[in-house]
Scaffold this motif. Structure first.
Motif, mmCIF file in Angstrom:
data_model
loop_
_atom_site.group_PDB
_atom_site.id
_atom_site.type_symbol
_atom_site.label_atom_id
_atom_site.label_comp_id
_atom_site.label_asym_id
_atom_site.label_seq_id
_atom_site.Cartn_x
_atom_site.Cartn_y
_atom_site.Cartn_z
ATOM 1 N N SER A 21 0.872 -1.109 -0.082
ATOM 2 C CA SER A 21 0.019 0.035 0.100
ATOM 3 C C SER A 21 0.886 1.301 -0.067
ATOM 4 N N GLN A 22 0.244 2.361 -0.285
ATOM 5 C CA GLN A 22 1.037 3.629 -0.163
ATOM 6 C C GLN A 22 1.478 3.704 1.205
ATOM 7 N N THR A 23 0.967 3.571 2.341
ATOM 8 C CA THR A 23 1.227 3.549 3.615
ATOM 9 C C THR A 23 2.454 2.827 4.070
ATOM 10 N N VAL A 24 2.505 1.427 3.601
ATOM 11 C CA VAL A 24 3.486 0.689 3.862
ATOM 12 C C VAL A 24 5.018 1.121 3.180
ATOM 13 N N LEU A 25 4.678 1.402 1.827
ATOM 14 C CA LEU A 25 5.957 2.212 1.154
ATOM 15 C C LEU A 25 6.399 3.309 1.819
ATOM 16 N N ALA A 28 3.554 9.442 6.598
ATOM 17 C CA ALA A 28 2.272 9.406 6.202
ATOM 18 C C ALA A 28 2.372 8.960 4.584
ATOM 19 N N ALA A 29 1.056 8.267 4.035
ATOM 20 C CA ALA A 29 1.094 7.834 2.831
ATOM 21 C C ALA A 29 0.946 9.194 1.928
ATOM 22 N N ASN A 30 0.675 10.224 2.255
ATOM 23 C CA ASN A 30 0.413 11.326 1.445
ATOM 24 C C ASN A 30 1.376 11.726 0.428
ATOM 25 N N PRO A 31 2.761 12.005 0.718
ATOM 26 C CA PRO A 31 3.826 11.875 -0.071
ATOM 27 C C PRO A 31 4.147 10.876 -1.411
ATOM 28 N N VAL A 32 3.779 9.797 -0.832
ATOM 29 C CA VAL A 32 3.707 8.676 -2.100
ATOM 30 C C VAL A 32 2.630 9.078 -2.927
ATOM 31 N N ALA A 80 15.896 6.125 -4.824
ATOM 32 C CA ALA A 80 16.687 5.057 -4.637
ATOM 33 C C ALA A 80 16.020 4.245 -3.633
ATOM 34 N N ALA A 81 15.630 4.683 -2.439
ATOM 35 C CA ALA A 81 15.041 3.850 -1.415
ATOM 36 C C ALA A 81 13.581 3.357 -1.841
ATOM 37 N N ILE A 82 12.862 3.985 -2.795
ATOM 38 C CA ILE A 82 11.484 3.295 -3.159
ATOM 39 C C ILE A 82 12.012 2.214 -4.053
ATOM 40 N N ALA A 83 12.902 2.327 -4.874
ATOM 41 C CA ALA A 83 13.292 1.455 -5.882
ATOM 42 C C ALA A 83 13.801 0.057 -5.128
#
Length: 90
Positions: free
Chosen positions: A30-34, A42-46, A63-66
């Motif tokens: 989910s956006q929250t988990v990522l 919070a999930a808002n930036p994602v 890079a962290a997201i990748a």
């Protein structure tokens, strides 16, 4: 020398956002988990990143997201390079 076109930053942000969403969904997050895995509280930036609405794109965060999504950073940003020169339509 050939004059360069200005970089279409909206297309760059949109292209990266689409890849982030694709990678996140493929990883089953989910956006929250990522968000939590990459240091957001919070999930808002994602959500904003996926929608192409982030004003600034932090390479370290990408890079962290990748890493979190188990994809290569190059894969994540490759469409953005094309968008920057106008060869990609988001």
């Amino acid at each position: 020398m050939k004059k360069r076109k200005p970089i279409n930053m909206a297309a760059v942000r949109s292209a990266i956002g689409m890849r982030v969403r694709e990678a996140r969904e493929a990883a089953g997050m989910s956006q929250t988990v990522l968000a939590g895995q990459v240091g957001y509280t919070a999930a808002n930036p994602v959500s904003k990143l996926e929608q192409g609405q982030m004003a600034a794109l932090d390479v370290a965060r990408l890079a962290a997201i990748a890493r979190a999504c188990d994809v290569e950073l190059e894969w994540l940003v490759e469409p953005a390079a094309k968008a920057a020169v106008g060869r990609f339509r988001a």
